[in-house]
Write a protein that holds these residues in place. Structure first.
Motif, PDB file in Angstrom:
ATOM      1  N   LEU A 190       0.822  -1.204   0.000  1.00  0.00           N
ATOM      2  CA  LEU A 190       0.000   0.000   0.000  1.00  0.00           C
ATOM      3  C   LEU A 190       0.861   1.261   0.000  1.00  0.00           C
ATOM      4  O   LEU A 190       1.925   1.319   0.638  1.00  0.00           O
ATOM      5  CB  LEU A 190      -0.918   0.006   1.217  1.00  0.00           C
ATOM      6  CG  LEU A 190      -1.925  -1.154   1.310  1.00  0.00           C
ATOM      7  CD1 LEU A 190      -2.735  -1.044   2.590  1.00  0.00           C
ATOM      8  CD2 LEU A 190      -2.840  -1.187   0.088  1.00  0.00           C
ATOM      9  N   GLU A 191       0.398   2.267  -0.705  1.00  0.00           N
ATOM     10  CA  GLU A 191       1.081   3.554  -0.728  1.00  0.00           C
ATOM     11  C   GLU A 191       1.118   4.132   0.684  1.00  0.00           C
ATOM     12  O   GLU A 191       0.103   4.156   1.390  1.00  0.00           O
ATOM     13  CB  GLU A 191       0.357   4.517  -1.665  1.00  0.00           C
ATOM     14  CG  GLU A 191       1.069   5.837  -1.869  1.00  0.00           C
ATOM     15  CD  GLU A 191       2.386   5.692  -2.613  1.00  0.00           C
ATOM     16  OE1 GLU A 191       3.284   6.522  -2.376  1.00  0.00           O
ATOM     17  OE2 GLU A 191       2.514   4.746  -3.429  1.00  0.00           O
ATOM     18  N   GLY A 192       2.284   4.593   1.115  1.00  0.00           N
ATOM     19  CA  GLY A 192       2.442   5.171   2.443  1.00  0.00           C
ATOM     20  C   GLY A 192       3.002   4.221   3.472  1.00  0.00           C
ATOM     21  O   GLY A 192       3.271   4.626   4.603  1.00  0.00           O
ATOM     22  N   ARG A 193       3.214   2.951   3.101  1.00  0.00           N
ATOM     23  CA  ARG A 193       3.771   1.971   4.038  1.00  0.00           C
ATOM     24  C   ARG A 193       5.217   2.338   4.391  1.00  0.00           C
ATOM     25  O   ARG A 193       5.881   3.073   3.659  1.00  0.00           O
ATOM     26  CB  ARG A 193       3.742   0.570   3.427  1.00  0.00           C
ATOM     27  CG  ARG A 193       4.696   0.415   2.248  1.00  0.00           C
ATOM     28  CD  ARG A 193       4.428  -0.831   1.442  1.00  0.00           C
ATOM     29  NE  ARG A 193       5.388  -0.982   0.363  1.00  0.00           N
ATOM     30  CZ  ARG A 193       5.307  -0.351  -0.804  1.00  0.00           C
ATOM     31  NH1 ARG A 193       4.313   0.500  -1.044  1.00  0.00           N
ATOM     32  NH2 ARG A 193       6.233  -0.554  -1.742  1.00  0.00           N
ATOM     33  N   ARG A 194       5.702   1.825   5.507  1.00  0.00           N
ATOM     34  CA  ARG A 194       7.117   1.982   5.848  1.00  0.00           C
ATOM     35  C   ARG A 194       7.970   1.188   4.843  1.00  0.00           C
ATOM     36  O   ARG A 194       7.633   0.060   4.493  1.00  0.00           O
ATOM     37  CB  ARG A 194       7.400   1.494   7.271  1.00  0.00           C
ATOM     38  CG  ARG A 194       6.937   2.462   8.355  1.00  0.00           C
ATOM     39  CD  ARG A 194       7.198   1.901   9.744  1.00  0.00           C
ATOM     40  NE  ARG A 194       6.389   0.732   9.986  1.00  0.00           N
ATOM     41  CZ  ARG A 194       6.820  -0.382  10.590  1.00  0.00           C
ATOM     42  NH1 ARG A 194       8.066  -0.479  11.001  1.00  0.00           N
ATOM     43  NH2 ARG A 194       6.014  -1.404  10.767  1.00  0.00           N
ATOM     44  N   ARG A 195       9.081   1.789   4.424  1.00  0.00           N
ATOM     45  CA  ARG A 195       9.853   1.209   3.328  1.00  0.00           C
ATOM     46  C   ARG A 195      11.313   0.943   3.682  1.00  0.00           C
ATOM     47  O   ARG A 195      12.140   0.761   2.797  1.00  0.00           O
ATOM     48  CB  ARG A 195       9.792   2.137   2.110  1.00  0.00           C
ATOM     49  CG  ARG A 195       8.378   2.444   1.639  1.00  0.00           C
ATOM     50  CD  ARG A 195       8.380   3.464   0.510  1.00  0.00           C
ATOM     51  NE  ARG A 195       9.028   4.705   0.914  1.00  0.00           N
ATOM     52  CZ  ARG A 195       8.407   5.717   1.511  1.00  0.00           C
ATOM     53  NH1 ARG A 195       7.116   5.629   1.802  1.00  0.00           N
ATOM     54  NH2 ARG A 195       9.058   6.813   1.829  1.00  0.00           N
ATOM     55  N   PHE A 196      11.668   0.926   4.955  1.00  0.00           N
ATOM     56  CA  PHE A 196      13.070   0.758   5.328  1.00  0.00           C
ATOM     57  C   PHE A 196      13.560  -0.649   4.963  1.00  0.00           C
ATOM     58  O   PHE A 196      13.057  -1.645   5.475  1.00  0.00           O
ATOM     59  CB  PHE A 196      13.257   0.994   6.830  1.00  0.00           C
ATOM     60  CG  PHE A 196      14.697   0.947   7.271  1.00  0.00           C
ATOM     61  CD1 PHE A 196      15.533   2.012   7.026  1.00  0.00           C
ATOM     62  CD2 PHE A 196      15.206  -0.157   7.918  1.00  0.00           C
ATOM     63  CE1 PHE A 196      16.859   1.982   7.427  1.00  0.00           C
ATOM     64  CE2 PHE A 196      16.528  -0.206   8.318  1.00  0.00           C
ATOM     65  CZ  PHE A 196      17.358   0.867   8.072  1.00  0.00           C
ATOM     66  N   ARG A 197      14.521  -0.716   4.060  1.00  0.00           N
ATOM     67  CA  ARG A 197      15.092  -1.988   3.598  1.00  0.00           C
ATOM     68  C   ARG A 197      13.998  -3.008   3.290  1.00  0.00           C
ATOM     69  O   ARG A 197      14.044  -4.165   3.692  1.00  0.00           O
ATOM     70  CB  ARG A 197      16.081  -2.536   4.637  1.00  0.00           C
ATOM     71  CG  ARG A 197      17.319  -1.644   4.762  1.00  0.00           C
ATOM     72  CD  ARG A 197      18.263  -2.092   5.846  1.00  0.00           C
ATOM     73  NE  ARG A 197      19.391  -1.180   5.927  1.00  0.00           N
ATOM     74  CZ  ARG A 197      20.274  -1.156   6.922  1.00  0.00           C
ATOM     75  NH1 ARG A 197      20.144  -2.006   7.929  1.00  0.00           N
ATOM     76  NH2 ARG A 197      21.278  -0.308   6.928  1.00  0.00           N
ATOM     77  N   GLU A 198      13.013  -2.546   2.566  1.00  0.00           N
ATOM     78  CA  GLU A 198      11.851  -3.371   2.245  1.00  0.00           C
ATOM     79  C   GLU A 198      12.255  -4.518   1.326  1.00  0.00           C
ATOM     80  O   GLU A 198      12.901  -4.309   0.303  1.00  0.00           O
ATOM     81  CB  GLU A 198      10.798  -2.503   1.555  1.00  0.00           C
ATOM     82  CG  GLU A 198       9.496  -3.204   1.262  1.00  0.00           C
ATOM     83  CD  GLU A 198       8.488  -2.274   0.634  1.00  0.00           C
ATOM     84  OE1 GLU A 198       7.341  -2.256   1.099  1.00  0.00           O
ATOM     85  OE2 GLU A 198       8.851  -1.557  -0.319  1.00  0.00           O
ATOM     86  N   PRO A 199      11.884  -5.751   1.643  1.00  0.00           N
ATOM     87  CA  PRO A 199      12.211  -6.880   0.766  1.00  0.00           C
ATOM     88  C   PRO A 199      11.385  -6.833  -0.511  1.00  0.00           C
ATOM     89  O   PRO A 199      10.357  -6.146  -0.591  1.00  0.00           O
ATOM     90  CB  PRO A 199      11.848  -8.103   1.614  1.00  0.00           C
ATOM     91  CG  PRO A 199      10.794  -7.603   2.546  1.00  0.00           C
ATOM     92  CD  PRO A 199      11.154  -6.172   2.845  1.00  0.00           C
TER      93      PRO A 199
END
Length: 241
Positions: A33-42
């Motif tokens: 979803l747009e706006g999700r946390r994206r830190f080192r996202e797999p």
């Protein structure tokens, strides 16, 4: 519960804010979803789990979510991340070629600490200033250089012209920035980490963003920094790889 955190977890776990606030466990197929946390996202989300507000949020691929629903539909959150449950989960996800990546407690802060740094030179860095530290191995927790969650602000403490501590924040989402901290070995046990994290947290709050802090369950020193800097426990999270 903090409104920003509720909205963020709803985006991260593909559910509604009311799902965060009720008393039920929730099991949802993952959608980015747009706006999700994206830190080192797999590249894929096989499974991730959050314990918050006394219950459990599950999101991931359908097969593992169906299994989790069958196993944990009425399980409470308080003791969910104990060794027996983690072992059971790990055995199941291994069947699909996955394993646990990490299990972390996370903290937020809604209030300023107003701490001062005595005896050190304090310097602030905005996003463009941080680039000078790329490749510098001294600050792996403070500065991540993650393309999907860029480092946006940092603060350092120096003595004699040498940086001895650095706290930095990554924009993991538009509304929540994550803080990391590194202090040189010779400067530890002086409270410097708590001061730098507090300074950075206060600045983030002034910018209308919710600061958060994650660490390992066994990292007692880091947990003490979180508490000493005015953070409170907010949720715990399991990720797979």
């Amino acid at each position: 519960m903090n409104e920003i955190l509720c909205k963020q977890l709803a985006l991260d776990y593909c559910c509604s804010v009311s799902d965060i606030l009720d008393d039920d466990n929730h099991f949802n197929i993952h959608k980015p979803l747009e706006g999700r946390r994206r830190f080192r996202e797999p590249r894929e989300c096989f499974l991730k789990i959050a314990v918050v507000n006394g219950k459990i949020l599950f999101t991931g691929e359908k097969a593992i979510i169906d299994w989790c629903r069958d196993e944990f539909w009425d399980t409470g959150g308080a003791w969910f991340f104990d060794a027996a449950t983690l072992s059971k989960l790990n055995d199941k996800i291994h069947e699909s070629g996955h394993s646990m990546k990490q299990v972390h407690p996370f903290f937020i802060s809604e209030t300023k600490s107003l701490k001062k740094a005595d005896g050190c030179d304090i310097r602030w860095y905005e996003r463009d200033d941080i680039e000078v530290f790329r490749g510098d191995k001294r600050f792996p927790e403070a500065l991540s250089f993650c393309d999907s969650a860029p480092d946006v602000i940092a603060v350092s403490a120096s003595e004699g012209g040498r940086i001895i501590g650095m706290a930095g924040a990554s924009a993991d989402s538009d509304t929540m920035w994550q803080i990391g901290i590194n202090v040189e070995p010779g400067a530890r046990r002086r409270g410097l980490a708590t001061v730098l994290v507090s300074l950075l947290k206060d600045e983030i709050l002034d910018r209308g963003i919710l600061p958060y802090y994650g660490t390992a369950m066994s990292h007692i020193g880091s947990l003490r920094v979180a508490v000493g800097s005015g953070f409170i426990p907010a949720w715990a999270e399991l990720e797979t790889k």
